[in-house]
Design a protein around this motif. Structure first.
Motif, PDB file in Angstrom:
ATOM      1  N   THR A  69      23.876 -21.389 -17.411  1.00  0.00           N
ATOM      2  CA  THR A  69      23.743 -21.068 -15.995  1.00  0.00           C
ATOM      3  C   THR A  69      24.683 -19.933 -15.614  1.00  0.00           C
ATOM      4  N   PRO A  70      24.182 -18.880 -14.957  1.00  0.00           N
ATOM      5  CA  PRO A  70      25.054 -17.777 -14.524  1.00  0.00           C
ATOM      6  C   PRO A  70      26.169 -18.277 -13.608  1.00  0.00           C
ATOM      7  N   LEU A  71      27.322 -17.619 -13.702  1.00  0.00           N
ATOM      8  CA  LEU A  71      28.498 -18.053 -12.948  1.00  0.00           C
ATOM      9  C   LEU A  71      28.224 -18.157 -11.454  1.00  0.00           C
ATOM     10  N   ARG A  72      27.507 -17.205 -10.893  1.00  0.00           N
ATOM     11  CA  ARG A  72      27.264 -17.225  -9.448  1.00  0.00           C
ATOM     12  C   ARG A  72      26.554 -18.513  -9.032  1.00  0.00           C
ATOM     13  N   ARG A  73      25.589 -18.971  -9.832  1.00  0.00           N
ATOM     14  CA  ARG A  73      24.876 -20.209  -9.503  1.00  0.00           C
ATOM     15  C   ARG A  73      25.774 -21.428  -9.682  1.00  0.00           C
ATOM     16  N   VAL A  74      26.628 -21.400 -10.695  1.00  0.00           N
ATOM     17  CA  VAL A  74      27.571 -22.500 -10.902  1.00  0.00           C
ATOM     18  C   VAL A  74      28.476 -22.647  -9.685  1.00  0.00           C
ATOM     19  N   MET A  75      29.054 -21.536  -9.253  1.00  0.00           N
ATOM     20  CA  MET A  75      30.002 -21.576  -8.145  1.00  0.00           C
ATOM     21  C   MET A  75      29.310 -21.905  -6.825  1.00  0.00           C
ATOM     22  N   ARG A  76      28.047 -21.514  -6.694  1.00  0.00           N
ATOM     23  CA  ARG A  76      27.319 -21.828  -5.461  1.00  0.00           C
ATOM     24  C   ARG A  76      27.136 -23.339  -5.314  1.00  0.00           C
ATOM     25  N   GLN A  77      26.850 -24.008  -6.437  1.00  0.00           N
ATOM     26  CA  GLN A  77      26.702 -25.465  -6.382  1.00  0.00           C
ATOM     27  C   GLN A  77      28.026 -26.144  -6.057  1.00  0.00           C
ATOM     28  N   LEU A  78      29.102 -25.675  -6.656  1.00  0.00           N
ATOM     29  CA  LEU A  78      30.418 -26.249  -6.364  1.00  0.00           C
ATOM     30  C   LEU A  78      30.799 -26.005  -4.904  1.00  0.00           C
ATOM     31  N   ALA A  79      30.478 -24.832  -4.386  1.00  0.00           N
ATOM     32  CA  ALA A  79      30.822 -24.500  -3.000  1.00  0.00           C
ATOM     33  C   ALA A  79      30.129 -25.438  -2.018  1.00  0.00           C
ATOM     34  N   ARG A  80      28.868 -25.780  -2.295  1.00  0.00           N
ATOM     35  CA  ARG A  80      28.145 -26.689  -1.395  1.00  0.00           C
ATOM     36  C   ARG A  80      28.786 -28.071  -1.368  1.00  0.00           C
ATOM     37  N   TRP A  81      29.195 -28.557  -2.525  1.00  0.00           N
ATOM     38  CA  TRP A  81      29.688 -29.925  -2.627  1.00  0.00           C
ATOM     39  C   TRP A  81      31.128 -30.059  -2.140  1.00  0.00           C
ATOM     40  N   TYR A  82      31.948 -29.041  -2.412  1.00  0.00           N
ATOM     41  CA  TYR A  82      33.360 -29.119  -2.036  1.00  0.00           C
ATOM     42  C   TYR A  82      33.655 -28.432  -0.698  1.00  0.00           C
TER      43      TYR A  82
ATOM     44  N   VAL B 133      33.619 -25.241   0.340  1.00  0.00           N
ATOM     45  CA  VAL B 133      34.487 -24.068   0.283  1.00  0.00           C
ATOM     46  C   VAL B 133      33.613 -22.818   0.275  1.00  0.00           C
ATOM     47  N   MET B 134      34.232 -21.694   0.561  1.00  0.00           N
ATOM     48  CA  MET B 134      33.540 -20.412   0.470  1.00  0.00           C
ATOM     49  C   MET B 134      34.042 -19.687  -0.772  1.00  0.00           C
ATOM     50  N   VAL B 135      33.132 -19.289  -1.635  1.00  0.00           N
ATOM     51  CA  VAL B 135      33.490 -18.600  -2.872  1.00  0.00           C
ATOM     52  C   VAL B 135      33.262 -17.102  -2.695  1.00  0.00           C
ATOM     53  N   VAL B 136      34.265 -16.314  -3.029  1.00  0.00           N
ATOM     54  CA  VAL B 136      34.143 -14.856  -2.939  1.00  0.00           C
ATOM     55  C   VAL B 136      34.632 -14.233  -4.242  1.00  0.00           C
ATOM     56  N   TYR B 137      34.153 -13.027  -4.487  1.00  0.00           N
ATOM     57  CA  TYR B 137      34.535 -12.270  -5.678  1.00  0.00           C
ATOM     58  C   TYR B 137      35.152 -10.954  -5.201  1.00  0.00           C
ATOM     59  N   PRO B 138      36.487 -10.886  -5.092  1.00  0.00           N
ATOM     60  CA  PRO B 138      37.140  -9.675  -4.577  1.00  0.00           C
ATOM     61  C   PRO B 138      36.771  -8.426  -5.362  1.00  0.00           C
ATOM     62  N   LYS B 139      36.478  -8.589  -6.635  1.00  0.00           N
ATOM     63  CA  LYS B 139      36.010  -7.464  -7.438  1.00  0.00           C
ATOM     64  C   LYS B 139      34.542  -7.730  -7.762  1.00  0.00           C
ATOM     65  N   GLU B 140      34.077  -7.409  -8.929  1.00  0.00           N
ATOM     66  CA  GLU B 140      32.687  -7.698  -9.280  1.00  0.00           C
ATOM     67  C   GLU B 140      32.562  -9.127  -9.786  1.00  0.00           C
ATOM     68  N   VAL B 141      31.331  -9.656  -9.742  1.00  0.00           N
ATOM     69  CA  VAL B 141      31.093 -11.009 -10.229  1.00  0.00           C
ATOM     70  C   VAL B 141      31.216 -11.014 -11.751  1.00  0.00           C
ATOM     71  N   PRO B 142      32.106 -11.829 -12.307  1.00  0.00           N
ATOM     72  CA  PRO B 142      32.250 -11.869 -13.772  1.00  0.00           C
ATOM     73  C   PRO B 142      30.934 -12.224 -14.458  1.00  0.00           C
ATOM     74  N   ASP B 143      30.645 -11.536 -15.538  1.00  0.00           N
ATOM     75  CA  ASP B 143      29.409 -11.767 -16.288  1.00  0.00           C
ATOM     76  C   ASP B 143      29.632 -12.941 -17.240  1.00  0.00           C
ATOM     77  N   ARG B 144      29.402 -14.148 -16.730  1.00  0.00           N
ATOM     78  CA  ARG B 144      29.627 -15.354 -17.514  1.00  0.00           C
ATOM     79  C   ARG B 144      28.457 -16.317 -17.313  1.00  0.00           C
ATOM     80  N   VAL B 145      28.181 -17.122 -18.337  1.00  0.00           N
ATOM     81  CA  VAL B 145      27.246 -18.238 -18.206  1.00  0.00           C
ATOM     82  C   VAL B 145      27.970 -19.485 -18.689  1.00  0.00           C
ATOM     83  N   PHE B 146      27.559 -20.630 -18.163  1.00  0.00           N
ATOM     84  CA  PHE B 146      28.251 -21.874 -18.505  1.00  0.00           C
ATOM     85  C   PHE B 146      27.248 -22.940 -18.905  1.00  0.00           C
TER      86      PHE B 146
END
Length: 293
Positions: free
Chosen positions: A228-241, A243-256
């Protein structure tokens, strides 16, 4: 001519500055600072908006209130809407006995009673339904974008979040067939048990073999990720916890790939992502989580 002395001028300016600061503080109340370790997982609850526009906060103690309201509304005309904000999940029974589970930041709108030949509801977000079989009264679910799912009964999961431009609509059939009508198309598509339909924005629908474990993991209190791409991972965590997730620089290219117990605190959940080698900075007064490489 009236003249200010230097001490009097300093006192006057200081008083004016303090007054302005106090007024500004009154307009913008300071939020309490919290630490990352203080961010707890979400909990059970929702908000009921009644047909008359009044609202009621729902929790485990309000289930009987909701059930009695639906029984007393057997001949009433109108709609209820149940909404789960960030950090909440909820389940309830519809007037026909069908069972509905709502993930965080989701909703269902349904009539106080199902009159006529059809049972119709509207949903957004993440919703799992166990529909009471009734071939004489088919069950219709309207999704964001005015797409429709029709079934005579059975269990299915809907992923219909609209909080991202590239959100993909997903429908997973678990134990019975159903028909999906995409807005703008005449012929419905049949989805059989064990299949999942995906509809990206502006693209054609695709059908593949479903992964029920992944589709229903949220209902069991598990975040289930598979490449799963990092942005989708963090979006799910943000809904449940919440919080607002932001990327001050570019979104890291990661999958989990892996699972996270949604009963963990946010700090513990982020520790599971350690293999991604990311840095997190939490600003507690705004519940802001910054993500860095």
């Amino acid at each position: 001519m009236f003249r200010w002395s230097i001490p009097a001028l300093i006192v006057g300016l200081t008083t004016a500055f303090v007054t302005l600061r106090l007024r500004h503080s009154n307009n913008l109340p300071i939020q309490p600072e919290i630490q990352l370790s203080d961010v707890m997982p979400g909990s059970y609850g929702a908000v009921l908006t009644r047909a008359d526009g009044s609202t009621l906060t729902l929790d485990s103690f309000a289930i009987e209130t909701l059930a009695s309201q639906q029984k007393s509304a057997a001949a009433a005309i109108g709609f209820n809407m149940i909404t789960t904000p960030k950090g909440r999940r909820f389940d309830c029974r519809l007037p026909d006995g069908s069972h509905v589970w709502l993930n965080a930041q989701s909703s269902i709108r349904y009539p106080l009673t199902f009159n006529g030949k059809e049972r119709k509801v509207e949903v957004t977000g993440g919703v799992y339904l166990e529909v009471v079989p009734d071939t004489a009264h088919p069950f219709f679910v309207t999704l964001p974008g005015k797409h429709t799912v029709a079934t005579n009964g059975g269990s299915f999961n809907i992923y219909a979040y609209t909080d991202a431009r590239a959100s993909v609509l997903r429908i997973t059939a678990l134990d019975d067939a159903m028909h999906i009508r995409v807005k703008g198309r005449e012929a419905p598509v049949t989805l059989y048990a064990g299949q999942e339909a995906s509809l990206p924005p502006g693209k054609d629908m695709s059908i593949a073999t479903a992964d029920p474990e992944q589709a229903l993991a949220w209902k069991r209190g598990i975040f289930y990720f598979k490449k799963t791409p990092l942005r989708r991972v963090m979006r799910q965590l943000a809904r449940w916890y919440d919080v607002m997730v932001v990327y001050p620089k570019e979104v890291p290219d990661r999958v989990f790939t892996g699972t996270i117990d949604s009963n963990k605190r946010l700090e513990e959940a982020l520790q599971v992502l350690a293999p991604l080698k990311l840095r997190f900075q939490f600003k507690g007064n705004r519940r802001l989580l910054e993500v860095y490489e």
